[in-house]
Every structure is written in structure tokens, then in C-alpha cells.
Design an enzyme around this catalytic site. Structure first.
Site, PDB file in Angstrom:
ATOM      1  N   LYS A  70       0.814  -1.215   0.000  1.00 32.46           N
ATOM      2  CA  LYS A  70       0.000   0.000   0.000  1.00 32.46           C
ATOM      3  C   LYS A  70       0.847   1.265   0.000  1.00 32.46           C
ATOM      4  O   LYS A  70       0.543   2.238  -0.708  1.00 32.46           O
ATOM      5  CB  LYS A  70      -0.938  -0.007   1.220  1.00 32.46           C
ATOM      6  N   ARG A  77     -11.468   2.755   9.193  1.00 34.97           N
ATOM      7  CA  ARG A  77     -11.262   1.360   9.548  1.00 34.97           C
ATOM      8  C   ARG A  77     -12.491   0.731  10.192  1.00 34.97           C
ATOM      9  O   ARG A  77     -12.438  -0.430  10.614  1.00 34.97           O
ATOM     10  CB  ARG A  77     -10.070   1.231  10.499  1.00 34.97           C
ATOM     11  N   ARG A  81      11.038  -9.591   6.353  1.00 38.82           N
ATOM     12  CA  ARG A  81      11.494  -8.193   6.374  1.00 38.82           C
ATOM     13  C   ARG A  81      12.584  -7.979   7.418  1.00 38.82           C
ATOM     14  O   ARG A  81      12.538  -8.542   8.505  1.00 38.82           O
ATOM     15  CB  ARG A  81      10.331  -7.243   6.687  1.00 38.82           C
ATOM     16  N   ARG A  97      11.664  -6.450  13.264  1.00 46.13           N
ATOM     17  CA  ARG A  97      10.673  -5.861  14.160  1.00 46.13           C
ATOM     18  C   ARG A  97      10.107  -6.935  15.068  1.00 46.13           C
ATOM     19  O   ARG A  97       9.911  -8.090  14.648  1.00 46.13           O
ATOM     20  CB  ARG A  97       9.541  -5.211  13.363  1.00 46.13           C
ATOM     21  N   ARG A 152      -2.557  -9.492  13.209  1.00 47.61           N
ATOM     22  CA  ARG A 152      -2.750  -8.199  12.551  1.00 47.61           C
ATOM     23  C   ARG A 152      -3.594  -8.344  11.293  1.00 47.61           C
ATOM     24  O   ARG A 152      -4.435  -7.486  10.993  1.00 47.61           O
ATOM     25  CB  ARG A 152      -1.387  -7.590  12.211  1.00 47.61           C
TER      26      ARG A 152
END
Length: 296
Positions: free
Chosen positions: A90, A166, A201, A230, A241
Site C-alpha cells: 500500500k 477502519r 522483512r 521488528r 494483525r
């Protein structure tokens, strides 16, 4: 549903100057779109998704800019919402869209961080909740978003609302304030691909650059040795998530079903953008035609 963010500064877009007087009408042309089987949309006829279309005004490519003047007529600016799960690409698509169409990029999390940093009344209220480890209530976030969309640059250039609303209550609140999008873009990526993208990542703490162990590995062993992950980029946490994201999307899709563009986000970034760009070109053409008919 509230909003929870990390306090990191973010810069906002600036307004471009309005032309003093429109030039006389000039001929314009648009190339024929190619069909695409990778996008889905609830648009009818002229708003069905397509692959990349190239707008070719005879006077200048700059006429395509979303400052509102094209072929001598004032055109309403684009108002776009975009939604996508973590690692859906995104952020990349937002950069590509705002670069071509000169829209004001509006992200609720960035706005909230800016409000807190500025010490505004809404910022102080938001910080009070965050200091207690609580989510910032909808009414605060909605007001912050509403204020940004009401600014002159957003009104003049148009806006790209990133990852918001949201929930149905947020969407309804925006509608009551008079903010209705022309298009709701949904980046659709299979969960297994999203998990693979997130888990691989890595962050370079020295440069801030994001790498991926499979798709964009570090250039040298030295960089690879210092990469960090992370704390929430694990398979278990990313699935949580994603579950939250899917719930959020389902809550708002019913309100935007007639203007939703569902894009296959598992393709390359250029192919994903081509699908989006094709629809935006058609949307601007429709706005231009409406402006011309009103001016006639």
C-alpha cells in the site's frame, strides 16, 4: 474502533498554485485501454478496471496534473481511499499515485503523530489516552482527519486517504462531514504471501532501509550482519494483525461497494499500479466530461 500509533514525525503535502486564468480549450486524446483479468471492481461500464492507459494531451503531459485544469476546463479533483493489509504494498502504491496525480496523501497515523508533536488540543487529548496505553477514541481521530481534508490544499488538489476509515462508524462520520470518495481501492493479497513478505522483512538500523531476505536481500555481508527484525514481524503476530485488518475492511466495504476497486496485490508493483492508474485515468476523463458539459 480507536487508533494506536508510534510517535514518528511525518511531513505533509503542500499546495500548488492555482492558474490565474484557464487557457482556451485544446484537443486531447486518450489511448485505448488494454483489458486485464487481474482486477475486479463493482464499477459499471466506464469504470471497469483495466490495465495501464496513457493519457496524451496534445499540449502537455502536465495537463494531466490533478491541479484541476485540463483542456481549458475546471475539473473536480480526485478523492481516493486506499486500504491494504500489512505488507500489501500500500505504501508503494500511495507514492506512485500521489506522484502522478499530485494528491495530498493523508494517513491517520501520521496526522495523529503530527497533532501530538504540535501540542494542539486534539493532540493533547490523544496523548492522554496513549500515555495510559489506551487506543485513541474515534471521535478524536475523525476530527483530526476531517480538519486535514478540509485544508485548502486538499480541497484544491484532491486527496488520497490512506488506511482510513477502519470501521463503519468512522466511514459514517466522514460521510456526515461531507467527505465522499470517488474510489475505494482495496489491495487484495493472499494471506500466505503477506506472511512471507512480513516474516522476511529486515531493517538496517544504520540507514533505515528495509530489506527482505528473499526478495531484496542486503548488498553486502556487513549489512546483513547488522540487520534487525521488528518484534511483531513474526508469523503468529502478523496473522493476528491480518485478522484485525480483515475485520476492519469488512466493516467498511458495504458502505463503498459501488465504488470499490479490488486489485490483485500479489503482482509486481508496476502491474498493480497499472490496474489502479487505468481506473484513475477513466475517472478523470469522466470528471472532465462533466466539467465541459456544465461549461457549455
Amino acid at each position: 474502533m480507536g487508533c494506536h500509533v508510534n510517535l514518528v514525525p511525518h511531513s505533509m503535502a503542500t499546495v500548488s498554485a492555482r492558474p490565474k486564468a484557464p487557457p482556451p480549450p485544446a484537443a486531447c486524446s486518450i489511448s485505448n485501454p488494454l483489458t486485464s483479468s487481474n482486477s475486479q471492481s463493482s464499477f459499471v461500464s466506464t469504470f471497469s478496471p483495466s490495465r495501464h492507459q496513457t493519457l496524451t494531451p496534445l499540449r502537455s503531459r502536465r495537463a494531466m496534473s490533478n491541479t484541476g485544469v485540463r483542456c481549458g476546463y475546471k475539473t473536480e479533483p480526485l478523492r481516493i481511499m486506499i486500504s491494504g493489509a500489512p505488507a500489501s504494498g500500500k505504501g508503494t502504491q500511495c507514492e506512485l499515485i500521489t506522484k502522478k496525480y499530485d494528491l495530498v496523501h493523508v494517513a491517520a497515523g501520521d496526522l495523529l503523530r503530527a497533532e501530538i508533536a504540535s501540542g494542539s488540543e486534539n493532540g493533547k487529548r490523544a496523548r492522554a489516552y496513549m500515555d495510559k496505553g489506551q487506543l485513541v477514541p474515534d471521535e478524536i481521530v475523525v476530527m483530526i482527519v476531517k480538519d486535514r481534508l478540509s485544508q485548502p490544499d486538499s480541497q484544491e488538489k484532491g486527496w488520497l486517504l490512506d488506511g482510513y476509515p477502519r470501521s463503519s462508524s468512522q466511514a459514517i462520520a466522514l460521510k456526515e462531514f461531507g467527505f465522499k470518495p470517488d474510489l475505494f481501492i482495496l489491495l487484495d493479497v493472499p494471506e500466505d504471501i503477506l506472511v512471507d513478505r512480513v516474516v522476511g522483512r529486515r531493517l538496517d538500523p544504520v540507514t533505515g532501509k528495509i530489506y527482505h531476505l528473499k526478495y531484496s536481500p542486503p548488498e553486502t555481508p556487513e549489512i546483513a550482519a547488522r540487520l534487525t527484525q521488528r518484534f511483531d514481524d513474526t508469523e503468529e503476530k502478523v496473522k493476528l494483525r491480518l485478522h484485525t485488518h480483515h475485520q476492519n475492511v469488512e466493516a467498511v466495504l458495504s458502505l463503498y461497494k459501488d465504488i470499490t476497486l479490488k486489485v490483485n496485490g500479489s503482482l509486481t508493483k508496476d502491474d498493480v499500479y497499472a490496474q489502479i492508474d487505468g481506473v484513475l485515468v477513466k475517472l478523470l476523463e469522466k470528471k472532465r466530461a462533466t466539467s465541459e458539459s456544465l461549461a457549455a
